[in-house]
Design a protein around this motif. Structure first.
Motif, short mmCIF file in Angstrom:
data_model
loop_
_atom_site.label_atom_id
_atom_site.label_comp_id
_atom_site.label_asym_id
_atom_site.label_seq_id
_atom_site.Cartn_x
_atom_site.Cartn_y
_atom_site.Cartn_z
N GLU A 196 0.83 -1.21 0.00
CA GLU A 196 0.00 0.00 0.00
C GLU A 196 0.86 1.26 0.00
O GLU A 196 0.65 2.18 -0.80
CB GLU A 196 -0.91 0.00 1.22
CG GLU A 196 -1.79 1.24 1.32
CD GLU A 196 -2.64 1.25 2.57
OE1 GLU A 196 -3.25 2.31 2.84
OE2 GLU A 196 -2.71 0.23 3.28
N PHE A 197 1.85 1.30 0.88
CA PHE A 197 2.69 2.49 0.98
C PHE A 197 3.69 2.59 -0.17
O PHE A 197 4.05 3.69 -0.60
CB PHE A 197 3.43 2.51 2.32
CG PHE A 197 2.56 2.90 3.47
CD1 PHE A 197 2.34 4.24 3.77
CD2 PHE A 197 1.95 1.94 4.26
CE1 PHE A 197 1.53 4.62 4.83
CE2 PHE A 197 1.13 2.29 5.31
CZ PHE A 197 0.91 3.64 5.61
N SER A 198 4.12 1.46 -0.70
CA SER A 198 5.09 1.46 -1.79
C SER A 198 4.47 1.92 -3.10
O SER A 198 5.08 2.68 -3.86
CB SER A 198 5.70 0.06 -1.96
OG SER A 198 6.42 -0.32 -0.82
N VAL A 199 3.26 1.44 -3.39
CA VAL A 199 2.60 1.82 -4.64
C VAL A 199 2.23 3.31 -4.63
O VAL A 199 2.19 3.95 -5.68
CB VAL A 199 1.36 0.93 -4.89
CG1 VAL A 199 0.50 1.47 -6.03
CG2 VAL A 199 1.78 -0.50 -5.20
N LYS A 200 1.99 3.86 -3.45
CA LYS A 200 1.68 5.29 -3.33
C LYS A 200 2.94 6.15 -3.45
O LYS A 200 2.85 7.37 -3.59
CB LYS A 200 1.01 5.58 -1.99
CG LYS A 200 -0.41 5.05 -1.87
CD LYS A 200 -0.97 5.33 -0.49
CE LYS A 200 -2.38 4.80 -0.34
NZ LYS A 200 -2.91 5.02 1.03
N ASN A 201 4.11 5.50 -3.37
CA ASN A 201 5.38 6.23 -3.42
C ASN A 201 5.85 6.34 -4.86
O ASN A 201 6.16 5.33 -5.50
CB ASN A 201 6.41 5.49 -2.56
CG ASN A 201 7.70 6.27 -2.41
OD1 ASN A 201 8.47 6.40 -3.35
ND2 ASN A 201 7.95 6.76 -1.21
N ILE A 202 5.91 7.56 -5.38
CA ILE A 202 6.24 7.76 -6.79
C ILE A 202 7.64 7.26 -7.13
O ILE A 202 7.89 6.77 -8.24
CB ILE A 202 6.07 9.25 -7.17
CG1 ILE A 202 6.10 9.42 -8.69
CG2 ILE A 202 7.14 10.12 -6.50
CD1 ILE A 202 5.69 10.80 -9.15
N ASP A 203 8.57 7.34 -6.18
CA ASP A 203 9.94 6.89 -6.44
C ASP A 203 10.01 5.38 -6.65
O ASP A 203 10.75 4.90 -7.51
CB ASP A 203 10.87 7.29 -5.29
CG ASP A 203 11.06 8.79 -5.19
OD1 ASP A 203 10.94 9.47 -6.24
OD2 ASP A 203 11.33 9.29 -4.09
N VAL A 204 9.23 4.64 -5.87
CA VAL A 204 9.23 3.18 -5.98
C VAL A 204 8.66 2.74 -7.32
O VAL A 204 9.26 1.94 -8.04
CB VAL A 204 8.43 2.54 -4.83
CG1 VAL A 204 8.25 1.04 -5.05
CG2 VAL A 204 9.13 2.79 -3.49
N VAL A 205 7.49 3.26 -7.67
CA VAL A 205 6.84 2.87 -8.91
C VAL A 205 7.63 3.34 -10.13
O VAL A 205 7.79 2.61 -11.10
CB VAL A 205 5.40 3.42 -8.96
CG1 VAL A 205 4.74 3.10 -10.29
CG2 VAL A 205 4.57 2.83 -7.82
N ASP A 206 8.16 4.56 -10.05
CA ASP A 206 8.96 5.07 -11.17
C ASP A 206 10.22 4.24 -11.38
O ASP A 206 10.64 4.02 -12.52
CB ASP A 206 9.33 6.53 -10.92
CG ASP A 206 8.33 7.49 -11.55
OD1 ASP A 206 7.21 7.03 -11.87
OD2 ASP A 206 8.65 8.67 -11.72
#
Length: 206
Positions: A126-136
């Motif tokens: 949940e917190f990782s997918v909301k984090n633009i750096d992780v997804v990018d």
């Protein structure tokens, strides 16, 4: 006397975290635009999330016990309520396989949160997918693997131009950028190298 079998360090562990349906849709979208199986998307996002301090900083607000991230020590609060029994609005399950090292890290996170490892994976997602750096990072690494150096450089230049001249307050991400390109194609099957190459030719012609 029978010897105990040694656990292989590369052994994969099947896990099935329960997440919100809207989070599942986001993961499935990532799977679609990167031609990556859902289970591999989940595993990659988990691993990247565990390495991203901004993600751990957010999750640390719910730590009940202590947790160490590199040189940072988080002090838990035993008065906080565990997230183990949080009721989800639209719960769905996703399946993934984690390597032994990642699973051990997940167990440490679960201990700090006072939840099960499976629940901690759901929280981490949940917190990782909301984090633009992780997804990018996930999308950008996929493109680097699929595109040749010249095309990737062109794509980077277009992305930088769009980001710099973005009139909206919302930050432009690689996820949104690639999604926009693929939405123009409107095909269920595609070759990412050809699609992006054709898009660049169409939109960067002088």
């Amino acid at each position: 006397m029978e010897k105990r079998r040694k656990m292989r360090s590369d052994k994969k562990r099947d896990v099935k975290p329960t997440i919100e349906d809207n989070l599942k849709e986001c993961i499935f979208r990532l799977s679609y635009i990167t031609h990556t199986p859902v289970k591999d998307v989940v595993a990659s996002i988990c691993k990247q999330g565990m390495r991203t301090k901004s993600v751990i900083d957010e999750i640390s607000n719910y730590f009940i016990r202590e947790y160490q991230f590199r040189n940072t020590y988080y002090i838990g609060d035993t008065n906080k309520k565990s997230l183990q029994r949080v009721v989800l609005d639209s719960p769905v399950r996703v399946t993934t396989r984690l390597d032994q090292n990642t699973y051990l890290e997940i167990r440490s996170l679960a201990y700090a949160l006072d939840v099960t490892p499976t629940r901690s994976i759901a929280i981490l997602l949940e917190f990782s997918v909301k984090n633009i750096d992780v997804v990018d990072s996930f999308v950008r690494n996929y493109l680097k693997d699929e595109m040749d150096h010249r095309r990737m450089k062109e794509l980077q230049e277009v992305f930088s131009f769009i980001k710099k001249n973005n009139p909206s307050e919302n930050e432009i991400s690689w996820f949104a950028f690639l999604s926009t390109i693929l939405d123009d194609v409107k095909e269920s099957a595609f070759n990412i190298k050809d699609v992006v190459g054709n898009w660049l030719d169409k939109h960067t012609k002088k």
